[in-house]
Design an enzyme around this catalytic site. Structure first.
Site, PDB file in Angstrom:
ATOM      1  N   LYS A  71       0.857  -1.188   0.000  1.00 20.25           N
ATOM      2  CA  LYS A  71       0.000   0.000   0.000  1.00 20.25           C
ATOM      3  C   LYS A  71       0.889   1.233   0.000  1.00 20.25           C
ATOM      4  O   LYS A  71       1.238   1.779   1.041  1.00 20.25           O
ATOM      5  CB  LYS A  71      -0.925   0.001   1.223  1.00 20.25           C
ATOM      6  CG  LYS A  71      -2.115  -0.913   1.092  1.00 20.25           C
ATOM      7  CD  LYS A  71      -3.220  -0.514   2.051  1.00 20.25           C
ATOM      8  CE  LYS A  71      -4.449  -1.376   1.866  1.00 20.25           C
ATOM      9  NZ  LYS A  71      -5.511  -1.069   2.823  1.00 20.25           N
ATOM     10  N   SER A  77     -10.688   8.058   7.495  1.00 21.76           N
ATOM     11  CA  SER A  77      -9.420   8.651   7.072  1.00 21.76           C
ATOM     12  C   SER A  77      -9.464   9.007   5.592  1.00 21.76           C
ATOM     13  O   SER A  77      -8.968  10.063   5.183  1.00 21.76           O
ATOM     14  CB  SER A  77      -8.269   7.673   7.319  1.00 21.76           C
ATOM     15  OG  SER A  77      -8.149   7.393   8.686  1.00 21.76           O
TER      16      SER A  77
END
Ligand code: PNS
Length: 166
Positions: A42, A129
């Protein structure tokens, strides 16, 4: 026996929703470990794992029984390693439940670790987020959704990104 819980996540960045869950977990358990997932695949993170850990350490310091650690691999292995009996997850709604339930069941299958679901406070039900990042990147005001120390870093990082230096 020390009752120890793990709050796993990426926390990129940590929000008031996360802080609410950490706070409530810290009241239910002797020790809470916020486990910051380090996933090398990621790469689209706004903050490094170290930065995320610094922010969480800062905002959870007043709680007194919260530690922050990085982890890779299975969350169940991490729980065994640090002798945690439970994983605490906040649920904002049905989608979170659908996503989290099979993971909780898989984790229970793997090591017998319990998952404790905590209903998100209604004030933070829409906060994530990813939405915070999207809104802030497009110039929206997210100052009421993240702790002030996080907001300061977010503002700085987005300015660095805009200038091509971050
Ligand atoms: O929801 P997030 O914030 O993206 O979570 C990130 C992280 C790293 C905490 C999550 O992907 C995770 O728990 N990874 C561990 C891998 C694992 O244990 N997988 C099996 C789950 S049943």
């Amino acid at each position: 026996m020390t009752r120890r819980a793990v709050c796993p996540g990426s926390f990129d960045p940590p929000t008031f929703g996360h802080l609410d869950i950490f706070t409530r977990a810290s009241a239910m358990f002797d020790e809470v470990i916020v486990a910051v997932g380090v996933n090398p695949s990621k790469s689209k993170r706004l903050f490094t794992a170290e930065e995320r850990m610094e922010m969480i350490t800062e905002v959870t310091a007043p709680l007194g029984n919260v530690r922050v650690q990085a982890f890779t691999g299975l969350v169940t292995d991490f729980c065994v390693e640090i002798d945690a009996q439970a994983i605490v997850k906040g649920l904002r709604g049905g989608n979170d439940y659908e996503y989290e339930l099979p993971m909780a069941q898989m984790n229970s299958h793997l090591t017998g670790v319990e998952t404790v679901f905590v209903p998100a406070n209604a004030s933070w039900g829409y906060v994530s987020s990813s939405l915070v990042k999207e809104v802030a990147t497009l110039g929206g005001d997210v100052s009421a959704l993240v702790p002030p120390a996080v907001h300061a870093r977010l503002t700085l990082r987005l300015a660095e990104r805009a200038a091509g230096t971050g």
